[in-house]
Design a protein around this motif. Structure first.
Motif, PDB file in Angstrom:
ATOM      1  N   TRP A 187       0.817  -1.216   0.000  1.00  0.00           N
ATOM      2  CA  TRP A 187       0.000   0.000   0.000  1.00  0.00           C
ATOM      3  C   TRP A 187       0.845   1.257   0.000  1.00  0.00           C
ATOM      4  CZ3 TRP A 187       0.405   3.621   3.810  1.00  0.00           C
ATOM      5  CH2 TRP A 187       1.074   3.234   4.973  1.00  0.00           C
ATOM      6  N   TYR A 188       2.037   1.187   0.542  1.00  0.00           N
ATOM      7  CA  TYR A 188       2.902   2.348   0.671  1.00  0.00           C
ATOM      8  C   TYR A 188       3.702   2.613  -0.607  1.00  0.00           C
ATOM      9  CZ  TYR A 188       6.562   5.309   2.656  1.00  0.00           C
ATOM     10  OH  TYR A 188       7.430   6.321   2.908  1.00  0.00           O
ATOM     11  N   THR A 189       4.257   1.565  -1.198  1.00  0.00           N
ATOM     12  CA  THR A 189       5.108   1.722  -2.384  1.00  0.00           C
ATOM     13  C   THR A 189       4.341   1.554  -3.690  1.00  0.00           C
ATOM     14  OG1 THR A 189       5.692  -0.630  -2.361  1.00  0.00           O
ATOM     15  CG2 THR A 189       7.138   0.883  -1.141  1.00  0.00           C
ATOM     16  N   GLY A 190       3.209   0.890  -3.639  1.00  0.00           N
ATOM     17  CA  GLY A 190       2.444   0.595  -4.852  1.00  0.00           C
ATOM     18  C   GLY A 190       2.075   1.804  -5.694  1.00  0.00           C
ATOM     19  N   PRO A 191       1.554   2.872  -5.088  1.00  0.00           N
ATOM     20  CA  PRO A 191       1.190   4.035  -5.905  1.00  0.00           C
ATOM     21  C   PRO A 191       2.385   4.642  -6.649  1.00  0.00           C
ATOM     22  CG  PRO A 191       0.111   4.155  -3.776  1.00  0.00           C
ATOM     23  CD  PRO A 191       1.090   3.012  -3.698  1.00  0.00           C
ATOM     24  N   LEU A 192       3.546   4.594  -6.043  1.00  0.00           N
ATOM     25  CA  LEU A 192       4.725   5.131  -6.706  1.00  0.00           C
ATOM     26  C   LEU A 192       5.153   4.230  -7.864  1.00  0.00           C
ATOM     27  CD1 LEU A 192       6.577   6.262  -3.491  1.00  0.00           C
ATOM     28  CD2 LEU A 192       5.312   7.684  -5.100  1.00  0.00           C
ATOM     29  N   LEU A 193       5.034   2.914  -7.675  1.00  0.00           N
ATOM     30  CA  LEU A 193       5.322   1.991  -8.769  1.00  0.00           C
ATOM     31  C   LEU A 193       4.326   2.195  -9.907  1.00  0.00           C
ATOM     32  CD1 LEU A 193       6.731  -0.368 -10.127  1.00  0.00           C
ATOM     33  CD2 LEU A 193       5.324  -1.912  -8.736  1.00  0.00           C
ATOM     34  N   GLN A 194       3.077   2.403  -9.561  1.00  0.00           N
ATOM     35  CA  GLN A 194       2.058   2.630 -10.589  1.00  0.00           C
ATOM     36  C   GLN A 194       2.393   3.866 -11.420  1.00  0.00           C
ATOM     37  OE1 GLN A 194      -2.069   2.066  -9.522  1.00  0.00           O
ATOM     38  NE2 GLN A 194      -2.623   3.896 -10.679  1.00  0.00           N
ATOM     39  N   ARG A 195       2.812   4.940 -10.771  1.00  0.00           N
ATOM     40  CA  ARG A 195       3.200   6.149 -11.510  1.00  0.00           C
ATOM     41  C   ARG A 195       4.342   5.858 -12.464  1.00  0.00           C
ATOM     42  NH1 ARG A 195       4.646  10.149  -7.166  1.00  0.00           N
ATOM     43  NH2 ARG A 195       5.748  11.074  -8.913  1.00  0.00           N
ATOM     44  N   ALA A 196       5.316   5.058 -12.031  1.00  0.00           N
ATOM     45  CA  ALA A 196       6.455   4.723 -12.888  1.00  0.00           C
ATOM     46  C   ALA A 196       6.011   3.921 -14.104  1.00  0.00           C
ATOM     47  CB  ALA A 196       7.504   3.955 -12.089  1.00  0.00           C
ATOM     48  N   ILE A 197       5.136   2.943 -13.901  1.00  0.00           N
ATOM     49  CA  ILE A 197       4.647   2.115 -15.009  1.00  0.00           C
ATOM     50  C   ILE A 197       3.848   2.965 -15.993  1.00  0.00           C
ATOM     51  CG2 ILE A 197       3.046   0.253 -15.609  1.00  0.00           C
ATOM     52  CD1 ILE A 197       3.957  -1.122 -12.966  1.00  0.00           C
ATOM     53  N   LEU A 198       2.953   3.796 -15.479  1.00  0.00           N
ATOM     54  CA  LEU A 198       2.142   4.634 -16.363  1.00  0.00           C
ATOM     55  C   LEU A 198       3.001   5.619 -17.144  1.00  0.00           C
ATOM     56  CD1 LEU A 198      -0.988   5.283 -14.116  1.00  0.00           C
ATOM     57  CD2 LEU A 198      -0.736   3.637 -15.997  1.00  0.00           C
TER      58      LEU A 198
END
Length: 157
Positions: free
Chosen positions: A63-74
């Motif tokens: 939950w903590y790192t996921g949103p940042l990974l999502q931004r990188a993928i997008l």
């Protein structure tokens, strides 16, 4: 047990801007996330000679790192690479947020016409994908060399 707040307790949510590879080196670390001195997640994006982008993920996807990974993928999907490979072989934790990140990434890949592949071989990643049926949504390879991308000096692209 006392509840801890990662932000208040010294976590860094400030990530550098995401890189789209225009005139930059082939390998760029786009996202280091630390909490209390420990590195929780590192995401490295590398454009290979075929034009594909390989995102290598190391650490915990929660939950903590996921949103940042999502931004990188997008960000990489919007860079118009014909193929995106998400390498999860060095992920030590893959929670529900990780599943959501992959689902959102797949949806965006379909929308922009990018082929998306996942590299995973550990139970930590494969079990949640299998239990939820998401393993059928992705082409999953056990090692990066098996993914249908070509590496080389530029003459193969």
């Amino acid at each position: 047990m006392a509840h801890t707040d990662p932000v208040r307790d010294g976590a860094s949510l400030n990530a550098p801007p995401f890189v789209l590879f225009d005139g930059l080196p082939r390998a760029v670390t786009v996202l280091p996330v630390r909490w209390r001195g420990s590195e929780l997640l590192t995401v490295t994006a590398q454009r290979i000679s075929s034009g594909a982008v390989v995102i290598t993920v190391r650490g915990e996807v929660d939950w903590y790192t996921g949103p940042l990974l999502q931004r990188a993928i997008l960000a990489q999907l919007r860079s118009s690479a014909p193929t995106l490979v998400i390498d999860l072989t060095e992920v030590g934790f893959f929670g529900a947020t990780g599943l959501t990140v992959l689902a959102v990434g797949r949806e965006e890949a379909v929308a922009v016409g990018t082929r998306l592949f996942v590299v995973a071989r550990t139970r930590v990643v494969l079990l949640p994908l299998t239990i939820t049926g998401m393993d059928r949504m992705f082409d999953i390879y056990p090692v990066l060399a098996d993914a249908p991308i070509r590496r080389g000096d530029g003459s193969d692209g």
